[in-house]
Design a protein around this motif. Structure first.
Motif, PDB file in Angstrom:
ATOM      1  N   VAL A 101       0.845  -1.207   0.000  1.00 13.63           N
ATOM      2  CA  VAL A 101       0.000   0.000   0.000  1.00 13.63           C
ATOM      3  C   VAL A 101       0.873   1.248   0.000  1.00 13.63           C
ATOM      4  CG1 VAL A 101      -1.654   1.338   1.366  1.00 13.63           C
ATOM      5  CG2 VAL A 101      -1.984  -1.124   1.076  1.00 13.63           C
ATOM      6  N   ILE A 102       1.888   1.241   0.830  1.00  9.44           N
ATOM      7  CA  ILE A 102       2.811   2.384   0.890  1.00  9.44           C
ATOM      8  C   ILE A 102       3.485   2.582  -0.464  1.00  9.44           C
ATOM      9  CG2 ILE A 102       4.933   3.258   1.960  1.00  9.44           C
ATOM     10  CD1 ILE A 102       3.967   1.723   4.547  1.00  9.44           C
ATOM     11  N   ALA A 103       3.869   1.497  -1.107  1.00  3.74           N
ATOM     12  CA  ALA A 103       4.509   1.588  -2.427  1.00  3.74           C
ATOM     13  C   ALA A 103       3.547   2.148  -3.470  1.00  3.74           C
ATOM     14  CB  ALA A 103       5.025   0.217  -2.856  1.00  3.74           C
ATOM     15  N   VAL A 104       2.293   1.709  -3.449  1.00  2.00           N
ATOM     16  CA  VAL A 104       1.295   2.235  -4.397  1.00  2.00           C
ATOM     17  C   VAL A 104       1.101   3.729  -4.154  1.00  2.00           C
ATOM     18  CG1 VAL A 104      -1.152   2.183  -5.035  1.00  2.00           C
ATOM     19  CG2 VAL A 104       0.121   0.049  -4.787  1.00  2.00           C
ATOM     20  N   ASN A 105       1.020   4.130  -2.892  1.00  2.00           N
ATOM     21  CA  ASN A 105       0.870   5.551  -2.589  1.00  2.00           C
ATOM     22  C   ASN A 105       2.081   6.355  -3.054  1.00  2.00           C
ATOM     23  OD1 ASN A 105      -1.726   5.563  -1.548  1.00  2.00           O
ATOM     24  ND2 ASN A 105      -1.055   5.147   0.532  1.00  2.00           N
ATOM     25  N   ALA A 106       3.267   5.815  -2.856  1.00  2.00           N
ATOM     26  CA  ALA A 106       4.478   6.499  -3.323  1.00  2.00           C
ATOM     27  C   ALA A 106       4.467   6.625  -4.843  1.00  2.00           C
ATOM     28  CB  ALA A 106       5.724   5.754  -2.853  1.00  2.00           C
ATOM     29  N   ALA A 107       4.025   5.580  -5.534  1.00  5.89           N
ATOM     30  CA  ALA A 107       3.940   5.632  -6.996  1.00  5.89           C
ATOM     31  C   ALA A 107       2.934   6.686  -7.448  1.00  5.89           C
ATOM     32  CB  ALA A 107       3.560   4.254  -7.550  1.00  5.89           C
ATOM     33  N   TRP A 108       1.833   6.826  -6.705  1.00  8.42           N
ATOM     34  CA  TRP A 108       0.828   7.846  -7.044  1.00  8.42           C
ATOM     35  C   TRP A 108       1.447   9.247  -6.928  1.00  8.42           C
ATOM     36  CZ3 TRP A 108      -4.353   7.210  -8.504  1.00  8.42           C
ATOM     37  CH2 TRP A 108      -5.099   8.388  -8.586  1.00  8.42           C
ATOM     38  N   VAL A 109       2.227   9.471  -5.868  1.00  5.04           N
ATOM     39  CA  VAL A 109       2.868  10.771  -5.667  1.00  5.04           C
ATOM     40  C   VAL A 109       3.851  11.048  -6.801  1.00  5.04           C
ATOM     41  CG1 VAL A 109       4.407  12.106  -4.165  1.00  5.04           C
ATOM     42  CG2 VAL A 109       2.541  10.756  -3.171  1.00  5.04           C
ATOM     43  N   VAL A 110       4.666  10.057  -7.149  1.00  4.83           N
ATOM     44  CA  VAL A 110       5.634  10.220  -8.241  1.00  4.83           C
ATOM     45  C   VAL A 110       4.905  10.505  -9.555  1.00  4.83           C
ATOM     46  CG1 VAL A 110       7.361   9.005  -9.647  1.00  4.83           C
ATOM     47  CG2 VAL A 110       7.457   8.864  -7.154  1.00  4.83           C
TER      48      VAL A 110
END
Length: 137
Positions: free
Chosen positions: A85-94
């Motif tokens: 989930v944290i990785a998906v959120n980080a990808a959304w920010v990027v």
């Protein structure tokens, strides 16, 4: 006995902050997803984003929200799932930053503000989730 020890090593047992962060993320993601799907044409005009982009983004957010609700309702939250989930959120920010920098869409001023606000909110969710995951370790 080893299997039980390994399970607790890879799962967050008592994770009130993580659970709260996942639920808040689910509510925000679900609300945005619903708005994207229900008002794609209106949002497209307001923000400078094509409806053809907003429909699948909204569908993704609805599915993501459902997954977050399921994950946060488990008695034991998987550390791997929380990390995902944290990785998906980080990808959304990027992707949000890249959208602004690359100029993929003819964003209006309101659209630019919305992309920035979402990136900040999603980064905050990721930060809370990371903190909750660390506390539950």
């Amino acid at each position: 006995m080893t299997a039980i020890a390994n399970t607790t090593a890879t799962a967050a047992r008592t994770a009130p902050l993580l659970r709260l962060a996942l639920r808040l993320d689910a509510v925000a993601s679900g609300a945005n997803g619903l708005l994207y799907v229900a008002a794609a044409a209106l949002y497209g005009e307001m923000f400078g984003l094509p409806a053809a982009f907003l429909y699948p983004a909204g569908a993704f957010l609805l599915a993501f929200a459902a997954a977050l609700l399921v994950l946060s309702s488990r008695p034991v939250i998987s550390k791997a799932a929380a990390g995902g989930v944290i990785a998906v959120n980080a990808a959304w920010v990027v992707a949000s930053v890249e959208t602004l920098v690359a100029g993929w869409f003819p964003l209006t001023g309101l659209g630019t503000a919305m992309v920035i606000a979402q990136a900040v909110a999603v980064a905050a969710f990721a930060g809370l989730q990371f903190a909750g995951l660390r506390r539950s370790a």
